[in-house]
Design a protein around this motif. Structure first.
Motif, mmCIF file in Angstrom:
data_model
loop_
_atom_site.group_PDB
_atom_site.id
_atom_site.type_symbol
_atom_site.label_atom_id
_atom_site.label_comp_id
_atom_site.label_asym_id
_atom_site.label_seq_id
_atom_site.Cartn_x
_atom_site.Cartn_y
_atom_site.Cartn_z
ATOM 1 N N ILE A 219 -8.859 -0.523 -7.087
ATOM 2 C CA ILE A 219 -8.072 0.171 -6.060
ATOM 3 C C ILE A 219 -8.519 -0.397 -4.728
ATOM 4 O O ILE A 219 -9.708 -0.400 -4.413
ATOM 5 C CB ILE A 219 -8.293 1.689 -6.099
ATOM 6 C CG1 ILE A 219 -7.890 2.254 -7.457
ATOM 7 C CG2 ILE A 219 -7.519 2.373 -4.969
ATOM 8 C CD1 ILE A 219 -8.249 3.715 -7.654
ATOM 9 N N TYR A 220 -7.566 -0.902 -3.963
ATOM 10 C CA TYR A 220 -7.850 -1.516 -2.671
ATOM 11 C C TYR A 220 -7.368 -0.572 -1.576
ATOM 12 O O TYR A 220 -6.211 -0.184 -1.560
ATOM 13 C CB TYR A 220 -7.137 -2.866 -2.542
ATOM 14 C CG TYR A 220 -7.495 -3.800 -3.667
ATOM 15 C CD1 TYR A 220 -8.672 -4.513 -3.651
ATOM 16 C CD2 TYR A 220 -6.672 -3.929 -4.777
ATOM 17 C CE1 TYR A 220 -9.019 -5.348 -4.696
ATOM 18 C CE2 TYR A 220 -7.007 -4.753 -5.830
ATOM 19 C CZ TYR A 220 -8.186 -5.479 -5.784
ATOM 20 O OH TYR A 220 -8.515 -6.282 -6.824
ATOM 21 N N THR A 221 -8.262 -0.220 -0.653
ATOM 22 C CA THR A 221 -7.897 0.589 0.507
ATOM 23 C C THR A 221 -7.861 -0.338 1.708
ATOM 24 O O THR A 221 -8.855 -0.979 2.044
ATOM 25 C CB THR A 221 -8.912 1.718 0.742
ATOM 26 O OG1 THR A 221 -9.009 2.507 -0.443
ATOM 27 C CG2 THR A 221 -8.477 2.609 1.904
ATOM 28 N N LYS B 171 0.827 -1.211 0.000
ATOM 29 C CA LYS B 171 0.000 0.000 0.000
ATOM 30 C C LYS B 171 0.858 1.257 0.000
ATOM 31 O O LYS B 171 2.007 1.243 0.422
ATOM 32 C CB LYS B 171 -0.943 -0.001 1.199
ATOM 33 C CG LYS B 171 -0.256 0.125 2.543
ATOM 34 C CD LYS B 171 -1.270 0.065 3.657
ATOM 35 C CE LYS B 171 -0.639 0.101 5.018
ATOM 36 N NZ LYS B 171 0.075 1.307 5.377
ATOM 37 N N ASP B 172 0.262 2.341 -0.477
ATOM 38 C CA ASP B 172 0.955 3.627 -0.450
ATOM 39 C C ASP B 172 0.665 4.339 0.873
ATOM 40 O O ASP B 172 0.028 3.762 1.771
ATOM 41 C CB ASP B 172 0.576 4.481 -1.666
ATOM 42 C CG ASP B 172 -0.889 4.870 -1.719
ATOM 43 O OD1 ASP B 172 -1.612 4.722 -0.707
ATOM 44 O OD2 ASP B 172 -1.333 5.336 -2.782
ATOM 45 N N LYS B 173 1.080 5.573 0.995
ATOM 46 C CA LYS B 173 0.907 6.313 2.253
ATOM 47 C C LYS B 173 -0.552 6.543 2.613
ATOM 48 O O LYS B 173 -0.883 6.752 3.771
ATOM 49 C CB LYS B 173 1.637 7.657 2.182
ATOM 50 C CG LYS B 173 3.128 7.508 2.185
ATOM 51 C CD LYS B 173 3.819 8.848 2.122
ATOM 52 C CE LYS B 173 5.334 8.643 2.099
ATOM 53 N NZ LYS B 173 6.041 9.919 2.029
ATOM 54 N N LYS B 174 -1.423 6.503 1.619
ATOM 55 C CA LYS B 174 -2.852 6.687 1.876
ATOM 56 C C LYS B 174 -3.575 5.364 2.123
ATOM 57 O O LYS B 174 -4.789 5.331 2.251
ATOM 58 C CB LYS B 174 -3.505 7.412 0.704
ATOM 59 C CG LYS B 174 -3.020 8.841 0.549
ATOM 60 C CD LYS B 174 -3.734 9.530 -0.576
ATOM 61 C CE LYS B 174 -3.238 10.964 -0.705
ATOM 62 N NZ LYS B 174 -3.931 11.680 -1.779
ATOM 63 N N GLY B 175 -2.817 4.265 2.151
ATOM 64 C CA GLY B 175 -3.412 2.957 2.409
ATOM 65 C C GLY B 175 -4.001 2.297 1.184
ATOM 66 O O GLY B 175 -4.759 1.342 1.294
ATOM 67 N N LYS B 176 -3.626 2.773 -0.007
ATOM 68 C CA LYS B 176 -4.202 2.238 -1.243
ATOM 69 C C LYS B 176 -3.197 1.352 -1.985
ATOM 70 O O LYS B 176 -2.008 1.614 -1.989
ATOM 71 C CB LYS B 176 -4.654 3.371 -2.153
ATOM 72 C CG LYS B 176 -5.770 4.203 -1.512
ATOM 73 C CD LYS B 176 -6.318 5.211 -2.475
ATOM 74 C CE LYS B 176 -7.356 6.089 -1.822
ATOM 75 N NZ LYS B 176 -8.549 5.384 -1.437
#
Length: 86
Positions: free
Chosen positions: A79-81, A27-32
């Protein structure tokens, strides 16, 4: 919600846990996370259908959100959060 997620995590299978850990690690910094099911299956050494079922299970347990994407009417990677457990 914290206690609910902890109880729900106990319901997960090893398959679900592996996919959840993969999404957390990517995941990236935004949780995605933007990985396709096919690529996740390859990376986790699992079948496409197993990853698809794990994603559905994780979504049902409110551990991830899935945003279905399409471009010009064609299905694109989702897109997965990822939600934190605690």
């Amino acid at each position: 919600p914290r206690v609910r997620r902890q109880r729900q995590m106990c319901k997960e299978t090893g398959r679900d846990f592996m996919v959840y850990c993969f999404l957390v690690s990517k995941k990236d910094k935004k949780g995605k996370s933007y990985w396709s099911i096919r690529r996740m299956a390859e990376q986790c050494n699992m079948s496409y259908e197993s990853v698809r079922r794990a994603i559905k299970s994780l979504e049902d347990q409110c551990l991830i959100d899935v945003e279905h994407c399409s471009v010009n009417g064609k299905k694109n990677s989702n897109i997965y959060t990822v939600h934190r457990l605690i």
